[in-house]
Design a protein around this motif. Structure first.
Motif, short mmCIF file in Angstrom:
data_model
loop_
_atom_site.label_atom_id
_atom_site.label_comp_id
_atom_site.label_asym_id
_atom_site.label_seq_id
_atom_site.Cartn_x
_atom_site.Cartn_y
_atom_site.Cartn_z
N UNK A 1 0.82 -1.20 0.04
CA UNK A 1 0.01 0.06 -0.13
C UNK A 1 0.77 1.31 -0.06
N UNK A 2 2.12 1.02 0.23
CA UNK A 2 2.96 2.28 0.56
C UNK A 2 3.77 2.64 -0.77
N UNK A 3 3.48 1.93 -1.72
CA UNK A 3 4.47 1.89 -3.03
C UNK A 3 3.96 3.47 -3.78
N UNK B 1 7.59 9.05 2.81
CA UNK B 1 8.06 7.90 3.32
C UNK B 1 9.07 8.41 4.50
N UNK B 2 9.71 9.70 4.07
CA UNK B 2 10.78 10.00 5.06
C UNK B 2 10.15 10.63 6.29
N UNK C 1 8.81 0.25 9.19
CA UNK C 1 8.55 -0.13 7.88
C UNK C 1 8.77 0.97 6.51
N UNK C 2 8.53 2.36 7.10
CA UNK C 2 8.93 3.47 6.00
C UNK C 2 10.58 3.36 5.69
N UNK D 1 12.09 2.85 2.03
CA UNK D 1 12.89 3.77 1.41
C UNK D 1 14.31 3.02 1.21
N UNK D 2 14.68 2.25 2.06
CA UNK D 2 15.98 1.37 1.77
C UNK D 2 15.86 0.77 0.64
N UNK D 3 14.77 0.08 0.35
CA UNK D 3 14.36 -0.82 -0.67
C UNK D 3 14.47 -0.08 -2.14
#
Lengths: 208, 263
Positions: free
Chosen positions: A3-5, A12-13, A22-23, A27-29
């Motif tokens: 859902x965050x895509x 996200x930051x 999870x954010x 971000x890392x991904x």
């Protein structure tokens, strides 16, 4: 996570700064590949690249609140941080850096041109060797030229984005890239092409 | 189009970037007339192909998964630290400052007492210089100034902190043609080193006593926490930016044998 895509990096930051782990994972991904590849292409060392990736995201965790979206994208901000860390690390480890193999007299270095002539069973081998030659040539460039080649040619970023990351003018990026590519061509040119043909010189003298 | 103009747009041509149609056509005509510029463009295009191949080759490269785990752990740890109430944090800071001040005051008082007491004492003429080179343990002692950077010592015979002994040159002043001597430094110890606390030497990799028989040296260094992590030691990642003082025991072959941390 699905859902965050649709969330932007800045959103996200903000979530991450409120304590959402999870954010941070999202971000890392999204961004770790660019940073890791940049550090690896700049340093040629996986150890340094791993350290830099970790340090960049630690900076984001500790000082993420200082990021200002008005000054550029988060990706460029992270790459800028990575660039500063890489340069500092390279400067610190200058005396310990492994020597880049230089071509000896008469040794034939593979030209990238050979990539354009497919055919033959040794294509894969030639391609691998060519990639290795280009990698070494890029690593042998001075840092100020290497970073523009990595960002513009290897990371395929625009001049404007590169200028934002490096904190310089677009014209500076263009001129450095031009110079860097000329240096690369010289490094990749076979030895017998780089030097004037001795036979021609001798015959000229004989007939003079 | 002349060669100079062609040179200005050759990067864009080779990298297949958007340029005006007229400029592209003129460049095309120029390469037909000028063989040098044609070769130059061919080289640039070959380089572009090579760089694209390298970029493609690294397309799948990414950071190892453990980095994400470590980052998330550091993030969680930071959240826990932030949960400590602000007032409580201030009280901790106050207590720490009080302890620091008390320690400082005691240190000053002790130093004053030592220096006064020793200056009054009459001691016999100094022993030969050679005897000062060894201590009761019988170990060779060759440490130089403890406070300066880049100091070197010979290798201790055992990997313990007690085995590394220090000799510091206390200032010796003679009076009346060597009859009276006053010693300024009380215990021949530099203040900076006396205040240091060190761990035992911890071996890095395989170490046996034979590997130290050829001698070696102890080198004072400052390490980043990431370096310490790479050696396999656990560190507090919340203080990742700080550097840590350490003594590295180098073998005669220049390889690090053991490390101890100093505070």
């Amino acid at each position: 996570m699905e859902t965050r895509k649709h969330l932007s990096d800045a959103e996200l930051l903000q979530l991450m700064l409120t304590g959402d782990a999870e954010a941070l994972a999202n971000l890392y991904e999204r961004r770790q590949r660019n940073i890791y590849r940049f550090a690896l292409q700049m340093s040629g060392s996986t150890t340094i690249a791993e350290d830099i990736t970790q340090e960049v995201f630690l900076v984001l965790i500790h000082d993420g609140a200082n990021f200002d979206i008005a000054r550029g994208s988060l990706n460029n901000f992270l790459l800028g941080v990575a660039r500063n860390h890489v340069l500092r690390r390279l400067q610190r480890e200058r005396f310990y850096a492994p020597m880049i193999e230089t071509k000896e007299h008469g040794e034939h270095e593979l030209l990238p041109r050979e990539l354009t002539s497919p055919g033959g069973p040794l294509d894969d081998l030639a391609r691998t060797e060519t990639i290795e030659s280009v990698r070494k040539a890029v690593l042998a460039l001075p840092e100020r030229y290497r970073e523009v080649v990595v960002l513009c040619d290897l990371q395929e970023m625009s001049y404007a984005e590169t200028a934002e990351i490096l904190g310089c003018a677009v014209g500076t990026v263009r001129s450095r890239l031009h110079r860097a590519r000329a240096l690369l061509i010289n490094k990749l040119r076979p030895a017998h092409e780089a030097e004037p043909a001795a036979a021609d010189l001798n015959s000229t003298r004989c007939f003079a | 189009m002349n060669c100079q103009t062609f040179e200005n747009i050759i990067d864009s041509l080779a990298r297949e970037q958007l340029i005006e149609t007229n400029a592209r056509q003129e460049a095309q005509r120029h390469t037909e007339e000028c063989p040098e510029c044609a070769v130059r463009l061919a080289d640039e295009r070959s380089l572009t192909v090579g760089l694209q191949a390298l970029a493609q080759d690294m397309q799948t490269v990414e950071a190892p998964a453990r980095i994400q785990k470590e980052l998330l752990a550091a993030f969680q740890q930071r959240q826990v630290v932030q949960l400590v109430p602000r007032a409580r944090r201030w009280s901790y800071l106050g207590a720490a400052a009080a302890v620091l001040l008390m320690g400082f005051a005691i240190g000053i008082a002790a130093w004053n007492w030592n220096s006064n007491g020793v200056q009054r004492a009459e001691i016999p003429p100094p022993t030969p210089a050679r005897s000062a080179e060894t201590q009761s343990s019988g170990l060779p002692v060759t440490a130089t100034d403890g406070g300066s950077k880049g100091k070197r010592e010979t290798a201790p015979s055992a990997l313990t902190s007690s085995a590394v002994t220090h000799r510091h040159s206390g200032t010796v002043r003679r009076r009346n043609a060597g009859q009276t001597t006053s010693v300024r430094a009380a215990n021949n110890l530099d203040n900076s080193t006396a205040n240091e606390v060190a761990t035992d030497f911890m071996p890095i990799g395989y170490v046996n006593s034979q590997s130290l028989q050829d001698g070696g040296s102890v080198v004072r260094v400052e390490l980043s926490r990431s370096t310490i992590v790479s050696m396999g030691f656990a560190v507090n990642m919340d203080r990742y930016g700080e550097r840590v003082k350490a003594d590295v025991l180098m073998g005669a072959d220049g390889l690090a044998r053991a490390i101890r941390f100093v505070q």
